[in-house]
Scaffold this motif. Structure first.
Motif, PDB file in Angstrom:
ATOM      1  N   ALA A   1       0.784  -0.881   0.103  1.00 33.03           N
ATOM      2  CA  ALA A   1       0.215   0.080   0.162  1.00 33.03           C
ATOM      3  C   ALA A   1       0.729   1.296  -0.103  1.00 33.03           C
ATOM      4  O   ALA A   1       1.978   1.451   0.883  1.00 33.03           O
ATOM      5  CB  ALA A   1      -1.026  -0.085   1.259  1.00 33.03           C
ATOM      6  N   ARG A   2       0.618   2.266  -0.600  1.00 23.03           N
ATOM      7  CA  ARG A   2       1.137   3.302  -0.607  1.00 23.03           C
ATOM      8  C   ARG A   2       1.598   4.474   0.823  1.00 23.03           C
ATOM      9  O   ARG A   2       2.564   4.729   0.734  1.00 23.03           O
ATOM     10  CB  ARG A   2       0.661   4.459  -1.305  1.00 23.03           C
ATOM     11  CG  ARG A   2       0.671   3.742  -3.023  1.00 23.03           C
ATOM     12  CD  ARG A   2       0.051   4.834  -4.377  1.00 23.03           C
ATOM     13  NE  ARG A   2      -1.189   4.819  -4.280  1.00 23.03           N
ATOM     14  CZ  ARG A   2      -2.168   4.982  -4.831  1.00 23.03           C
ATOM     15  NH1 ARG A   2      -2.066   5.160  -5.920  1.00 23.03           N
ATOM     16  NH2 ARG A   2      -3.926   4.988  -4.527  1.00 23.03           N
ATOM     17  N   ALA A   3       0.185   3.887   1.629  1.00 26.24           N
ATOM     18  CA  ALA A   3       0.281   4.792   2.650  1.00 26.24           C
ATOM     19  C   ALA A   3       1.405   4.169   3.077  1.00 26.24           C
ATOM     20  O   ALA A   3       1.775   4.776   4.603  1.00 26.24           O
ATOM     21  CB  ALA A   3      -0.930   4.120   3.460  1.00 26.24           C
ATOM     22  N   CYS A   4       1.836   3.189   3.026  1.00 29.78           N
ATOM     23  CA  CYS A   4       2.998   2.200   4.077  1.00 29.78           C
ATOM     24  C   CYS A   4       3.935   3.588   4.068  1.00 29.78           C
ATOM     25  O   CYS A   4       4.891   3.970   5.122  1.00 29.78           O
ATOM     26  CB  CYS A   4       2.920   0.615   3.663  1.00 29.78           C
ATOM     27  SG  CYS A   4       4.743  -0.194   4.369  1.00 29.78           S
ATOM     28  N   GLU A   5       4.782   3.515   2.583  1.00 31.66           N
ATOM     29  CA  GLU A   5       5.559   3.995   2.674  1.00 31.66           C
ATOM     30  C   GLU A   5       5.334   6.022   3.284  1.00 31.66           C
ATOM     31  O   GLU A   5       6.584   6.610   3.772  1.00 31.66           O
ATOM     32  CB  GLU A   5       6.531   4.535   1.307  1.00 31.66           C
ATOM     33  CG  GLU A   5       6.719   3.232   0.924  1.00 31.66           C
ATOM     34  CD  GLU A   5       7.799   2.740   2.548  1.00 31.66           C
ATOM     35  OE1 GLU A   5       9.052   3.873   2.732  1.00 31.66           O
ATOM     36  OE2 GLU A   5       8.534   1.399   2.726  1.00 31.66           O
ATOM     37  N   ARG A   6       4.481   6.310   2.586  1.00 28.48           N
ATOM     38  CA  ARG A   6       3.650   7.752   2.632  1.00 28.48           C
ATOM     39  C   ARG A   6       3.817   7.950   4.965  1.00 28.48           C
ATOM     40  O   ARG A   6       3.838   8.636   5.634  1.00 28.48           O
ATOM     41  CB  ARG A   6       2.518   8.059   2.925  1.00 28.48           C
ATOM     42  CG  ARG A   6       2.057   8.342   1.570  1.00 28.48           C
ATOM     43  CD  ARG A   6       1.376   8.205   0.422  1.00 28.48           C
ATOM     44  NE  ARG A   6       1.123   8.654  -1.067  1.00 28.48           N
ATOM     45  CZ  ARG A   6       0.318   8.708  -1.217  1.00 28.48           C
ATOM     46  NH1 ARG A   6      -1.147   7.802  -1.264  1.00 28.48           N
ATOM     47  NH2 ARG A   6       0.642   8.651  -3.046  1.00 28.48           N
ATOM     48  N   ILE A   7       3.122   7.163   5.639  1.00 26.41           N
ATOM     49  CA  ILE A   7       3.257   7.073   7.297  1.00 26.41           C
ATOM     50  C   ILE A   7       4.746   6.926   7.696  1.00 26.41           C
ATOM     51  O   ILE A   7       4.856   7.575   9.239  1.00 26.41           O
ATOM     52  CB  ILE A   7       2.474   6.306   7.731  1.00 26.41           C
ATOM     53  CG1 ILE A   7       0.956   5.939   7.191  1.00 26.41           C
ATOM     54  CG2 ILE A   7       2.644   5.645   9.131  1.00 26.41           C
ATOM     55  CD1 ILE A   7      -0.158   4.382   8.180  1.00 26.41           C
ATOM     56  N   ARG A   8       5.492   5.760   6.545  1.00 23.79           N
ATOM     57  CA  ARG A   8       6.902   6.156   7.661  1.00 23.79           C
ATOM     58  C   ARG A   8       7.674   7.404   7.537  1.00 23.79           C
ATOM     59  O   ARG A   8       8.611   7.755   8.033  1.00 23.79           O
ATOM     60  CB  ARG A   8       7.644   5.374   7.030  1.00 23.79           C
ATOM     61  CG  ARG A   8       7.571   3.383   7.460  1.00 23.79           C
ATOM     62  CD  ARG A   8       8.312   2.691   6.559  1.00 23.79           C
ATOM     63  NE  ARG A   8       7.717   0.960   6.625  1.00 23.79           N
ATOM     64  CZ  ARG A   8       7.510  -0.070   6.384  1.00 23.79           C
ATOM     65  NH1 ARG A   8       7.727   0.479   4.716  1.00 23.79           N
ATOM     66  NH2 ARG A   8       7.575  -0.753   6.627  1.00 23.79           N
TER      67      ARG A   8
END
Length: 193
Positions: free
Chosen positions: A72-79
């Motif tokens: 999910a794109r959210a994974c790297e965005r949260i990091r």
């Protein structure tokens, strides 16, 4: 109780060890959950996704956990952001859930508001702003642990939006009639544990 044949148990255990990814997913779907939207912000733009893998982790310090697919794109965005919001959806927010699950409705665009600088879903029953404290690899997912820095709850929270067996659901009103109580249930509330 009659004796259990050991050969029968061994055969059942062997059959239980063989399952597909789809069978695992369907089995885990039998655990009813609430529905949340996980959000973050990057370069001034809000990003969000629907999830049901959310839980509180600790009262002191106040910690929450979310599980996000590594794909999910959210994974790297949260990091990258080091922060995330969680919006616990009410039963009236199925269109919001669908929108952030990749099934938007042309008639409904969810709105964000701010909680301690983070985007959260407007009208959610609970809104949380958290700082990322831990990031754990968990197979094809990442477990993000956030320390809650702000919390807002609706003055009169609606019933939650539920998810079970691949479908949305709602809580049913309890049936406290004598016929509905399980055998052995103490109806007299004077008893204390």
């Amino acid at each position: 109780m009659p004796p259990v044949e050991q050969a029968s148990i061994a055969a059942q255990d062997e059959a239980a060890r063989v399952f597909t990814q789809r069978q695992f997913r369907d089995a885990m779907g039998q655990f009813a959950t609430g529905v949340v939207v996980i959000s973050t912000e990057r370069d001034g733009e809000a990003h969000a996704m629907t999830a049901n893998a959310f839980m509180s982790g600790s009262l002191q310090p106040p910690l929450v956990m979310v599980s996000v697919a590594c794909s999910a794109r959210a994974c790297e965005r949260i990091r990258a952001a080091g922060t995330f919001g969680v919006s616990i959806l009410a039963c009236t927010q199925q269109l919001v859930s669908n929108h952030f699950a990749g099934k938007p409705s042309p008639d409904h665009v969810p709105a964000f508001e701010r909680l301690d600088g983070l985007p959260v879903v407007a009208g959610a029953s609970v809104q949380i702003a958290a700082d990322l404290r831990h990031d754990y690899a968990c197979g094809d997912h990442a477990l993000f642990v956030g320390e809650v820095r702000a919390l807002r709850q609706a003055p009169s929270p609606a019933r939650p939006l539920l998810f079970h067996g691949g479908r949305y659901g709602r809580m049913a009103a309890p049936d406290w009639s004598a016929d509905a109580l399980p055998e052995g249930f103490w109806a007299n509330h004077e008893y204390r544990w």
